[in-house]
Design an enzyme around this catalytic site. Structure first.
Site, mmCIF file in Angstrom:
data_model
loop_
_atom_site.group_PDB
_atom_site.id
_atom_site.type_symbol
_atom_site.label_atom_id
_atom_site.label_comp_id
_atom_site.label_asym_id
_atom_site.label_seq_id
_atom_site.Cartn_x
_atom_site.Cartn_y
_atom_site.Cartn_z
ATOM 1 C CG HIS A 30 -1.959 1.053 1.074
ATOM 2 N ND1 HIS A 30 -1.748 2.369 1.209
ATOM 3 C CD2 HIS A 30 -3.357 0.867 0.952
ATOM 4 C CE1 HIS A 30 -2.831 2.850 1.422
ATOM 5 N NE2 HIS A 30 -3.751 2.137 1.094
ATOM 6 C CB CYS A 67 -4.282 3.266 -2.303
ATOM 7 S SG CYS A 67 -5.390 4.372 -1.258
ATOM 8 C CG HIS A 93 -7.553 0.405 -1.118
ATOM 9 N ND1 HIS A 93 -6.595 0.744 -0.038
ATOM 10 C CD2 HIS A 93 -7.670 -0.914 -0.978
ATOM 11 C CE1 HIS A 93 -6.493 -0.609 0.859
ATOM 12 N NE2 HIS A 93 -6.861 -1.415 -0.024
ATOM 13 C CG ASP A 150 -9.720 3.273 0.876
ATOM 14 O OD1 ASP A 150 -9.538 2.695 2.094
ATOM 15 O OD2 ASP A 150 -8.305 3.688 0.609
ATOM 16 C CE1 TYR A 186 -11.800 1.055 5.777
ATOM 17 C CE2 TYR A 186 -10.994 2.626 7.476
ATOM 18 C CZ TYR A 186 -10.832 1.938 6.319
ATOM 19 O OH TYR A 186 -9.367 1.815 5.578
#
Length: 356
Positions: free
Chosen positions: A206, A244, A271, A316, A330
């Site tokens: 990542h 990402c 992501h 994401d 989240y």
């Protein structure tokens, strides 16, 4: 694309698998054993229990995010070989239960960093926010206070056992510059990639979030050049990237559409999210809608569709909308909206490609 949803487990998430099941096109759950101390071996019994629970709802459990890297490996100190051996054993165990991708990062001390976890947006929602001037004026301990006071839930990448050693870790990293960190990453990958190949697993690193140095700590996965260098460490098919858009895209110099064109074939996991970047260096996370942020998600998804991208994708960080009480970034609702936006773009572009 293989749509997935990140989930923090029973008793550690406000979102349930029952709820995720109602989001169209979600095929898999991105999971981890979040209660495990970093560096410990993930045991077969623990993995089996979690995988079977996820599968009981009709999802696959092929992506783990994350098997975090112990600081000794990043520092390259005398303890790293034991932690690398533990990591190898975890890879073998995960492979036995059908895991295909391990997302990980190599950020020293801190994982993702923001200065406000619930910053208000004009529409009444809140979102993760990075204020450059504030970050530049505080120290590491003040940053920890921000994270500790803003959420009663565990935050990914902010392991409690590590946060109690901040002073010690900063002292250790005085000897580590970017070149040394690259050297330590290479050592780690050259040890674990052969095990990954045997287990049928790809490592997907990542990018750093945000993609620049903070508190004087080195960060190396910050640009297209960093991704290129990562791939020169080893030509193993197990050496991959987590693409990402939000992490790299918070630096306007990183053209995410161009990076998607160049690196999608080496990115088994993606992501996809949006951020709004301000001229003073601040940025805030927005809805996934392209026009709400600074990242051309339309172009990104178009590029992925044109390449017939078959990797794993997840929305994401989402906003906190409709008064949802959730782990910062989240929640259920905005990530579900994000999935539907990505589904719409994907359907449109793949239909065009078929007709063409």
């Amino acid at each position: 694309m293989n749509m997935t949803f990140r989930w923090y487990g029973r008793g550690n998430d406000t979102v349930t698998l029952d709820q995720i099941k109602q989001i169209p096109s979600v095929k898999g759950i991105v999971w981890a054993l979040h209660e495990k101390p970093v560096g410990d071996v993930w045991m077969k019994e623990e993995i089996k229990e979690e995988v079977e629970y996820i599968q009981s709802y009709g999802f696959h459990a092929e992506v783990v995010e994350s098997v975090n890297i112990h600081e000794s490996i990043k520092l390259g100190n005398h303890e790293r070989n034991q932690y690398i051996e533990n990591y190898k054993q975890t890879i073998r165990h995960l492979g036995e239960f059908g895991v295909k991708v391990i997302c990980y990062n190599f950020m020293p001390v801190f994982d993702w960093i923001r200065t406000d976890l619930y910053h208000p947006l004009p529409d009444g929602s809140t979102a993760l926010f990075y204020e450059k001037q504030k970050l530049d004026s505080i120290g590491p301990n003040e940053l920890i206070d921000i994270f500790s006071s803003a959420s009663t839930m565990t935050l990914p990448g902010w392991e409690p056992e590590k946060l109690g050693r901040i002073q010690e870790l900063f002292e250790a990293y005085k000897e580590i510059d970017e070149e040394k960190l690259w050297e330590n990453l290479g050592y780690f990958l050259n040890e674990v990639l052969p095990v990954c190949e045997e287990a049928g697993i790809q490592m997907a690193i990542h990018p750093d979030d945000p993609p620049w140095s903070l508190f004087g700590l080195p960060r190396i996965l910050t640009s297209e050049e960093g991704l290129k260098r990562l791939l020169t460490i080893s030509d193993s098919p197990a050496n991959g990237i987590t693409f990402c858009t939000g992490s790299l895209g918070s630096n306007p110099r990183n053209d995410m559409e161009a990076i998607a064109c160049k690196f999608a074939n080496r990115s088994p996991f993606a992501h996809i999210r949006n951020v709004k970047i301000y001229e003073n260096g601040d940025f805030i996370e927005t809805s996934h809608l392209t026009s709400d942020g600074s990242i051309n998600l339309i172009g990104v998804v178009k590029s992925l569709a044109e390449q017939n991208y078959s990797g794993y994708v997840r929305p994401d960080h989402g906003r906190h909308i409709w008064k949802e009480q959730c782990r910062p970034g989240y929640g259920l609702y905005d990530r579900a909206l994000g999935i539907m936006y990505l589904n719409g773009l994907w359907d449109a572009f793949t239909s065009i490609n078929k007709e063409g």
